[in-house]
Write a protein that holds these residues in place. Structure first.
Motif, PDB file in Angstrom:
ATOM      1  N   GLU A 384       0.609  -1.732  -0.073  1.00  0.00           N
ATOM      2  CA  GLU A 384      -0.453   0.108   0.362  1.00  0.00           C
ATOM      3  C   GLU A 384       0.752   1.127   0.434  1.00  0.00           C
ATOM      4  O   GLU A 384       2.692   1.599   0.049  1.00  0.00           O
ATOM      5  N   ALA A 385       0.571   1.818  -0.428  1.00  0.00           N
ATOM      6  CA  ALA A 385       0.937   3.327  -0.273  1.00  0.00           C
ATOM      7  C   ALA A 385       1.410   3.812   0.830  1.00  0.00           C
ATOM      8  O   ALA A 385       1.305   3.537   2.306  1.00  0.00           O
ATOM      9  N   LEU A 386       2.992   4.610   0.705  1.00  0.00           N
ATOM     10  CA  LEU A 386       3.593   5.573   2.394  1.00  0.00           C
ATOM     11  C   LEU A 386       3.718   6.513   1.963  1.00  0.00           C
ATOM     12  O   LEU A 386       4.272   7.390   1.074  1.00  0.00           O
ATOM     13  N   GLU A 387       3.977   7.494   3.390  1.00  0.00           N
ATOM     14  CA  GLU A 387       3.597   8.263   3.511  1.00  0.00           C
ATOM     15  C   GLU A 387       4.955   9.345   3.545  1.00  0.00           C
ATOM     16  O   GLU A 387       5.097   8.660   4.304  1.00  0.00           O
ATOM     17  N   LEU A 388       5.523   9.467   2.328  1.00  0.00           N
ATOM     18  CA  LEU A 388       7.843   9.020   2.520  1.00  0.00           C
ATOM     19  C   LEU A 388       7.657  10.332   3.811  1.00  0.00           C
ATOM     20  O   LEU A 388       8.193   9.852   4.484  1.00  0.00           O
ATOM     21  N   ARG A 389       6.952  11.449   3.628  1.00  0.00           N
ATOM     22  CA  ARG A 389       7.734  12.482   4.138  1.00  0.00           C
ATOM     23  C   ARG A 389       7.579  12.317   5.595  1.00  0.00           C
ATOM     24  O   ARG A 389       8.718  12.681   6.133  1.00  0.00           O
ATOM     25  N   ASN A 421       4.552  21.076   3.351  1.00  0.00           N
ATOM     26  CA  ASN A 421       3.650  20.498   3.988  1.00  0.00           C
ATOM     27  C   ASN A 421       2.422  19.703   3.091  1.00  0.00           C
ATOM     28  O   ASN A 421       2.696  19.097   3.219  1.00  0.00           O
ATOM     29  N   GLU A 422       3.271  19.215   1.714  1.00  0.00           N
ATOM     30  CA  GLU A 422       3.096  18.666   0.589  1.00  0.00           C
ATOM     31  C   GLU A 422       3.480  16.963   1.419  1.00  0.00           C
ATOM     32  O   GLU A 422       4.076  17.012   1.332  1.00  0.00           O
ATOM     33  N   GLU A 423       2.110  16.172   1.282  1.00  0.00           N
ATOM     34  CA  GLU A 423       2.384  14.880   1.739  1.00  0.00           C
ATOM     35  C   GLU A 423       2.659  14.106   0.250  1.00  0.00           C
ATOM     36  O   GLU A 423       2.522  14.496  -0.445  1.00  0.00           O
ATOM     37  N   ILE A 424       3.735  13.139   0.536  1.00  0.00           N
ATOM     38  CA  ILE A 424       4.227  12.249  -0.703  1.00  0.00           C
ATOM     39  C   ILE A 424       4.209  11.037  -0.362  1.00  0.00           C
ATOM     40  O   ILE A 424       4.156  10.280   0.299  1.00  0.00           O
TER      41      ILE A 424
END
Length: 541
Positions: A384-389, A421-424
């Motif tokens: 699943e997607a991981l929020e890198l920041r 603060n953008e989520e990646i």
């Protein structure tokens, strides 16, 4: 030993393929002979039909000529076929030798044309010599065109054909004699009439018969235009043998192979049709050889794979032993010193810190081995997607501490085109991504000691997120990189830490990235020393 096993497998495969190749060559050769024999048999069948057709046409013509009355008034040339050049009658009375009655066919101008005939004695001698039947035994040196001597199938077919030719000629002669013969040659009303017989005299073809009329003996006959007769006969068989020809046969030629029964001519049928190259078994043989070759290839690959696996196991065991020797020695020595209270109090923190680092290194080694084993034997679902920041915010302090303990400074930054603060979100696993960064850090700490600087840069694009890792050590050349990303391959130079590891770090990192649909690759130098690696991850929306 391993190399010898691979060579033995290769030699065995070569021998089997060689034997198969020889077998295929023999089968194809025998099949070609069989096709050639069948083609010749079909050709001979056409020749046989052509001979029957030629003899039938001649029998019809000769039957009509034999039925002609013997009176001189019937020697008119009116209505004769185009190939009848002239008719003649000559008396055999010695007192009248040299006299004859001729009625040659008119020429183009309508005037009779004279023709010179051989002496009557010569004609009579030839007629008498033809009274007996010739010896029709087959000639062993007669080989039909296209026969390959020494080929068992074709040679047997040639022998059988020679025997069939002899029988066929005898049958055609008997039937032709029955069709063309007159009544038995007995005196009737003072007459004796013999059937017409063909003679070659001085290159001219004659049909001659002896008659007795009123006590006088004479010879009657026809002079045939050989070329016109040949053309007429060949027209009868043009559909069967387009390239056929007729050539004169010697009177004493006893070979019945292709002789006409009623004229001293031999049929030359021309070359047999070309043999079709299509093979009925070649496809099956190709499939069988292909399957055998694939089986042998699979066997060789299996042997090579087994040898490669054995070599990898040996390399793994050697690497584990090499990697475990130093920390285990340190553990044993330091624990004995601490247990026997031989270490001053001020030195104990240093020894304990060393033991902790060695324990971490062993733990890192074990984790790499377990992670590689999981990759080799399991097929994990797409993560699943991981929020890198946020993940990096939690992970960076640990990496910075490890770098600081080794005397390095880690500079990390995130470059984005929008607000900070953008989520990646990326396709990756947190544990696996942590393993990759630990491996990159461990590799730089091992080989770039003394440079004191490490860089980690994250750049977010529309579809990809790149994590660039850089140190300022000796770097890795392109050829060396291709070797290092294969499992259990290590750098040939010694590391500053004195141990080269298992050779799993970079290989494991690249396999993890590829499992997520990403890639780990080496970047070319930009003019400064050091190693530049780029981890590419897919970005999710």
């Amino acid at each position: 030993m391993r190399r010898g096993g691979l060579i033995a497998a290769g030699v065995a495969a070569f021998i089997v393929l060689g034997a198969l190749g020889w077998l295929v060559r023999e089968v194809v050769h025998l099949e070609a002979q069989e096709r050639r024999a069948r083609s010749l048999a079909q050709h001979e069948e056409r020749v046989r039909l052509a001979l029957w057709r030629l003899d039938s046409a001649l029998a019809t013509f000769l039957a009509g000529e034999n039925a002609r009355a013997v009176d001189r008034t019937e020697l008119s040339a009116a209505g004769d076929p185009a190939f009848v050049q002239s008719r003649f009658e000559r008396r055999t009375d010695p007192l009248d030798h040299g006299q004859s009655v001729r009625t040659p066919a008119p020429d183009v101008a309508g005037e009779p044309s004279s023709i010179d005939l051989p002496p009557i004695d010569q004609i009579l001698d030839l007629l008498r010599s033809e009274q007996g039947q010739p010896n029709l035994g087959p000639r062993t040196d007669s080989v039909p065109p296209g026969i390959e001597l020494g080929a068992p199938v074709v040679e047997l077919e040639a022998q059988n054909q020679a025997l069939r030719n002899t029988v066929e000629f005898s049958m055609r002669q008997q039937i032709a004699d029955q069709q063309t013969a007159l009544l038995p040659r007995l005196p009737r009303a003072g007459r004796v009439v013999e059937p017409l017989r063909p003679l070659w005299i001085d290159g001219r073809l004659l049909l001659v018969r002896r008659i007795v009329r009123g006590g006088d003996e004479a010879v009657q006959g026809l002079v045939l235009d050989a070329q016109a007769t040949r053309g007429w006969l060949l027209d009868q068989v043009r559909d069967l043998l387009p390239g056929a020809d007729l050539v004169p046969a010697a009177q004493d030629d006893a070979d019945p192979g292709r002789r006409l029964a009623l004229l001293p001519w031999r049929l030359v049928p021309g070359e047999p049709p070309p043999v079709a190259t299509a093979s009925s078994v070649r496809g099956s043989l190709v499939l069988a050889i292909g399957a055998t070759a694939l089986a042998l290839l699979a066997l060789v690959l299996l042997v090579a794979g087994g040898l490669h696996l054995a070599r990898r196991r040996g390399d793994f065991a050697a690497a584990v032993v090499h990697e475990l020797r130093t920390p285990l020695t340190t553990f044993r020595l330091y624990t004995e010193l601490l247990a026997e209270d031989q270490v001053p109090a001020r030195e104990r923190p240093r020894l304990l810190n060393t033991l902790r680092r060695e324990a971490d290194r062993l733990g890192h080694l074990v984790e790499n081995v377990l992670a590689y084993a999981r990759l080799e034997h399991t097929r994990a679902p797409r993560p699943e997607a991981l929020e890198l920041r946020s993940w990096l915010v939690d992970m960076l302090p640990e990496l910075e501490n490890l770098a600081d303990d080794a005397g390095f400074q880690l500079d990390a930054r995130i470059d984005t085109a929008s607000e900070s603060n953008e989520e990646i979100h990326v396709v990756a696993e947190g544990v696996g991504l942590e393993r990759i960064l630990h491996n990159l850090l461990s590799n730089s700490l091992r080989y770039a000691a003394g440079t004191e600087r490490l860089e980690l840069t994250v750049r977010a694009g529309d579809r990809l997120v790149t994590i660039d890792w850089r140190d300022y050590g000796p770097g890795i050349e392109r050829a060396t990189w291709r070797r290092l990303v294969r499992p259990f391959h290590r750098a040939r130079r010694e590391s500053a830490a004195g141990a080269d590891g298992l050779g799993l770090g970079l290989a494991l990192s690249r396999q993890l990235a590829r499992r997520w649909g990403g890639e780990l690759k080496r970047l070319d130098p930009d003019g400064e020393p050091g190693l530049r690696l780029r981890l590419q991850l897919q970005r999710t929306i």
